[in-house]
Structure formats: structure tokens, C-alpha cells
Design an enzyme around this catalytic site. Structure first.
Site, PDB file in Angstrom:
ATOM      1  N   SER A   1      -5.504 -26.885 -21.913  1.00 18.06           N
ATOM      2  CA  SER A   1      -6.551 -25.877 -21.832  1.00 18.06           C
ATOM      3  C   SER A   1      -6.799 -25.410 -20.399  1.00 18.06           C
ATOM      4  O   SER A   1      -5.926 -24.824 -19.771  1.00 18.06           O
ATOM      5  CB  SER A   1      -7.827 -26.438 -22.468  1.00 18.06           C
ATOM      6  OG  SER A   1      -8.826 -25.460 -22.600  1.00 18.06           O
TER       7      SER A   1
ATOM      8  N   ASP B   1      -8.728 -18.692 -20.483  1.00 18.55           N
ATOM      9  CA  ASP B   1      -8.270 -19.946 -19.883  1.00 18.55           C
ATOM     10  C   ASP B   1      -6.807 -20.157 -20.260  1.00 18.55           C
ATOM     11  O   ASP B   1      -6.175 -19.283 -20.865  1.00 18.55           O
ATOM     12  CB  ASP B   1      -9.159 -21.116 -20.298  1.00 18.55           C
ATOM     13  CG  ASP B   1      -9.030 -21.471 -21.777  1.00 18.55           C
ATOM     14  OD1 ASP B   1      -8.611 -20.597 -22.560  1.00 18.55           O
ATOM     15  OD2 ASP B   1      -9.367 -22.603 -22.156  1.00 18.55           O
TER      16      ASP B   1
ATOM     17  N   ASP C   1      -5.116 -21.710 -22.487  1.00 17.69           N
ATOM     18  CA  ASP C   1      -4.628 -21.549 -23.855  1.00 17.69           C
ATOM     19  C   ASP C   1      -5.380 -20.463 -24.614  1.00 17.69           C
ATOM     20  O   ASP C   1      -5.213 -20.322 -25.820  1.00 17.69           O
ATOM     21  CB  ASP C   1      -4.677 -22.876 -24.617  1.00 17.69           C
ATOM     22  CG  ASP C   1      -6.094 -23.381 -24.852  1.00 17.69           C
ATOM     23  OD1 ASP C   1      -6.990 -23.044 -24.051  1.00 17.69           O
ATOM     24  OD2 ASP C   1      -6.304 -24.124 -25.823  1.00 17.69           O
TER      25      ASP C   1
ATOM     26  N   ASP D   1      -8.415 -19.879 -25.668  1.00 10.28           N
ATOM     27  CA  ASP D   1      -9.439 -20.058 -26.690  1.00 10.28           C
ATOM     28  C   ASP D   1     -10.848 -19.922 -26.118  1.00 10.28           C
ATOM     29  O   ASP D   1     -11.829 -20.101 -26.833  1.00 10.28           O
ATOM     30  CB  ASP D   1      -9.273 -21.392 -27.424  1.00 10.28           C
ATOM     31  CG  ASP D   1      -9.458 -22.612 -26.525  1.00 10.28           C
ATOM     32  OD1 ASP D   1      -9.580 -22.445 -25.293  1.00 10.28           O
ATOM     33  OD2 ASP D   1      -9.472 -23.743 -27.061  1.00 10.28           O
TER      34      ASP D   1
END
Length: 476
Positions: A128, A267, A269, A271
């Protein structure tokens, strides 16, 4: 001393895995933290041996619980993703499970494809917002939701069993999933009203050199916007480095210099997101939630209330109360937000960090989808974002990250000296103020949050409490 109370951003050497990985598993109650399995590459549990066995254990659990034989594996852009992808592929193959490889793909895209392709699980290789030397594994259910606790416990138990491969004729196979990017892009675009267009809008998109480096600019561009893409050239090492939702200074500068109507920072990833409005003001997840809640209320699509977390700013709660919108707090983690939304039958929730869940559009937090609804609100109401965000006043809040090394985070939070210091801070804050102490599930830190109506008091109390936590962590 205060400079140590920040997220860990300096280069960290890789540590060798323990010689006896089985002993490490036996000493660990669960592999899974707040958001899956996470750590520094080369240190348990992010070692080739453990991740291979995790693939096998998950394959055994999912193939028996669902009866399916396909899993989706996607990743972000960090360099260790290549190795971990191969290790997972080998583990699932040994369990007799076929693998679809998605390549770099936003976490919500993997959740979407898992559900629509009827896979028995979706696997995300990502840490992340963490730096490149970290990595992790997130697992989605066949419905595209975060892994249930009962399935996590089954995988933990399976990890303690000897790895026994199926026979050669039953081994799983791997292949690329056709047009994964295109399918997810079309899904994102489908959440935006077809009669609207982003034509005439200039948007800066900070891709964090992560999983959305190609997808995000294409979504906004294909809907008509003039897109200025930044941090969209990943090299395996620059993910989240001085960019993205955790480092919004780049986005703020680009929006101001280009005169953009909006800036969106994702960010690693994709999400979560942070938004910069037309005036150059940064909007975290709390203010984004406020704008979306008000827009949905006015368009009769709110369907209940809003779910936040213990870290959500008091200003969000009070602003929603003024608007007669119910608000519920839950534990940190979008999984807990999802659970509360489902229990209430509500649709909208999120975290200050920028995880925004719109359950009528996605099964998990999706930075691109949330940004599209913000743009929809701007177009439908005919107002710039800076005007839509009026009505919510944030209370002074300071969050400090105290590194704890190998100390037990939960034990530190309950340490008598730390608890006494937290109680003293609460007394000084009085009626309007909050203290939140929690062990991070994604980093080796204790998060110290102080909120009140006096900025200087908040800063003083937060630093004092952080110093107490640091002393306890070092055995002082």
C-alpha cells in the site's frame, strides 16, 4: 527527539529470514494483521519460503471452501513483487489451483475482477502506502471483499501443516488474464453518469509511481478531462517516494502551478486518495466523506448514514450531525468500515487516510471511483470543490508515529505508564478532545492521536504522550 515520531522513511537493510521458518510460524498466533500480511522483504513473514507456503495454504483452503480452482494475482510496482508473484504462483500450483496473473493492478481492480470472473480468491501483492522495501499480501473473497476472520484462521492452521503438493497431473497452471486493464477501466467509467463529461476540466493525477500509473490517467482522460499525470513512471523503487497520498506536497504544487480544477493523489495500490481543490487546499478522507455525504443526501442517494473510524476528525461528526446525517465510528481499517456499513445497510464510509467505500459502486475502497463521484458532485451542482467543502470545520488533530522496533505494540498501548499519561492528557483536554492510542497493523509503530480545540495544547500533549510511549518501548 520529535523527528523520530514519523513514519519510517529511511532506507532499511534487508534482514535474513530465520533458519527455521517453521519455528517462527509456531511462535505466531496469526500471519494476518490489520490489512493482510505485511513486512519488510527478506524478513518474516515476507520471505520466499513463507509466501510460497502461504499460496499453498490459501489454495488448499479456498479450493475446499468454495469448490473453485482459479485465483487472481495482481501486484503493485515494487521490485519484490516479481519474486513474490512467482512464489505465490508456485504455492497455488502445488495446491492444485490455477492462477490468473493480472500484473500491476490497483487493489480495487483485483477485487472487481475476482468477483466478476468468479474466481475463488483474489490476491494482492502490495504494501500500500509503505516504502518499496516493504511488501505484503492482501486476500479477497470470491465476492471481492476482504478476507473473513474464519478463513484467515483456516489459512493459519493450514500453514502449520507440512506442504504436500498434489500429483503432477493435478498441478495448477498459470496464464495472463485477458484485458485486465481494459475491464477495470470500463468498470470505473461505468460508475460515472453517462450523460456527464469531464471535458473542460484540468485534473492533476499523482499515481504514486504505483499500481495505477497507467490506469488512472486513462480513466479520467477517456471521460474527457485534460489530465496532467505525475509520479507515473515506476522503476520498482520509487513507489510512494515523495509522491502519492502520503506525500501530497507534489500534488499541491502541480495544481497551483498548472491552475488545475482538481488534483488527485492515490497511494501505491490506489485504494485511497487525497484531493487538492481549485484553491490548493488539501482534502483528506474526512472532508471527502463530508462532500460525498452532502451530495448523496441532496440527491436522495445516501441510504442511511456514514461510517468513519476512531481516527475520524470530530469536525466530520459535528458537520454531519448539523446536516441530520447519522454517523458511526468503528475500529481503524477499511474492513471494519465495510462490516459496519453492511450491518447497518448503509453505503458510504471511509477513513481519514483516504480509504473511501461506496458500496453501491465497489466492494472495497477505490481511490479512482471516489474521485469520480467528487467530480460528479462538482458538475451536477455547478460549483468548484472548494465551495462544496464548506460547512465542515476540522478540529486541531495531531497524529504521531512512534517507532517501536520489535516491541509488542498491544502491550505498549496497555502499559501502565502509557495509560496513565493518556488519562492525564484526556483530563487536560476536557470535554472537547480525544486521545487515541493504537498499534499499527501495517507498520512497527504506535500511532498517538490527540484532538482538541486548542492547537498548541494538542501539539504539546501529543509530543508528551509520544515521548512516554517511546520511553516504554525502549524499556526506560
Amino acid at each position: 527527539m520529535a523527528s523520530t515520531w514519523k513514519s519510517l522513511t529511511s532506507t532499511c537493510p534487508i534482514q535474513a529470514a530465520p533458519a527455521d521458518s517453521k519455528a517462527w510460524w509456531q511462535m505466531t498466533d496469526s500471519l494476518f494483521g490489520t490489512d493482510g500480511v505485511r513486512g519488510k522483504f527478506g524478513s518474516e513473514p515476507i520471505t520466499p519460503e513463507t509466501i510460497l507456503k502461504l499460496g499453498w495454504a490459501a489454495g488448499r483452503v479456498f479450493s475446499t471452501s468454495r469448490g473453485g480452482d482459479n485465483v487472481m494475482i495482481g501486484k503493485d510496482t515494487r521490485v519484490s513483487g516479481y519474486l513474490l508473484e512467482a512464489a505465490l504462483e508456485a504455492g497455488f500450483s502445488a495446491a492444485g489451483v490455477n492462477v490468473y496473473l493480472l500484473g500491476p493492478m490497483p487493489t480495487p481492480g483485483i477485487a472487481y475482477l475476482t468477483r466478476t470472473a468468479r474466481a475463488c480468491a483474489g490476491i494482492v501483492i502490495s504494501a500500500s502506502h509503505n516504502p518499496y522495501w516493504d511488501n505484503g499480501i492482501k486476500i479477497f473473497s470470491p465476492e471481492g471483499t476482504k478476507l473473513r476472520d474464519d478463513l484467515a484462521r483456516k489459512i493459519d492452521r493450514m500453514m502449520r501443516q507440512p506442504l504436500r503438493s498434489v500429483s503432477s497431473e493435478k498441478l495448477g497452471k498459470a496464464k495472463r488474464f485477458p484485458d485486465a486493464y481494459g475491464r477495470y477501466i470500463e468498470h470505473c467509467k461505468s460508475t460515472f453518469p453517462h450523460h456527464l463529461s469531464l471535458s473542460g476540466l484540468k485534473i492533476v493525477v499523482d499515481c504514486a509511481n504505483g499500481a495505477a500509473y497507467d490506469v488512472a490517467p486513462r480513466v479520467f482522460s477517456e471521460l474527457g478531462a485534460e489530465v496532467i499525470a505525475v509520479a507515473n513512471k515506476p522503476d520498482g523503487f520509487n513507489i510512494n517516494r515523495d509522491c502519492g497520498s502520503t506525500h501530497p506536497a507534489l500534488l499541491t504544487r502541480e495544481v497551483r502551478e498548472t491552475g488545475a480544477d482538481l488534483g488527485i493523489a492515490l497511494d501505491g495500490d490506489a485504494d485511497r486518495l487525497v484531493i487538492v481543490d481549485d484553491q490548493g487546499n488539501r482534502m483528506n478522507g474526512d472532508r471527502i466523506l463530508y462532500v460525498l455525504a452532502k451530495y448523496r443526501q441532496e440527491s436522495t442517494r445516501l441510504n442511511g448514514g456514514v461510517v468513519g473510524t476512531v481516527m475520524s476528525n470530530l469536525g466530520l461528526e459535528l458537520a454531519l450531525k448539523t446536516a441530520s446525517i447519522a454517523f458511526q465510528r468503528t475500529r481503524v481499517g477499511d474492513r471494519h468500515v465495510h462490516e459496519a456499513l453492511t450491518e447497518n445497510g448503509w453505503l458510504l464510509g471511509g477513513e481519514s487516510s483516504g480509504h473511501i467505500l461506496c458500496l453501491d459502486k465497489s466492494t472495497t475502497g477505490d481511490g479512482i471511483v471516489a474521485a469520480l463521484e467528487i467530480l460528479e458532485a462538482m458538475l451536477v451542482r455547478g460549483k468548484p470543490l472548494s465551495e462544496l467543502a464548506r460547512g465542515m470545520e476540522t478540529y486541531p488533530q495531531l497524529i504521531l508515529n512512534v517507532p517501536i522496533g520489535r516491541a509488542n505494540g498491544k502491550s505498549l498501548v496497555s502499559h501502565k505508564r502509557v495509560q496513565n499519561a493518556a488519562a492525564d492528557a484526556e483530563r487536560q483536554l476536557g470535554r472537547i478532545g480525544r486521545v487515541v492510542l493504537r498499534a499499527s497493523g501495517t507498520e512497527p509503530v504506535i500511532r498517538v492521536m490527540i484532538e482538541g480545540d486548542d492547537r498548541y495544547q494538542v501539539q504539546r500533549l501529543a509530543r508528551k504522550l509520544a515521548a512516554t510511549v517511546e520511553t516504554a518501548a525502549t524499556g526506560g
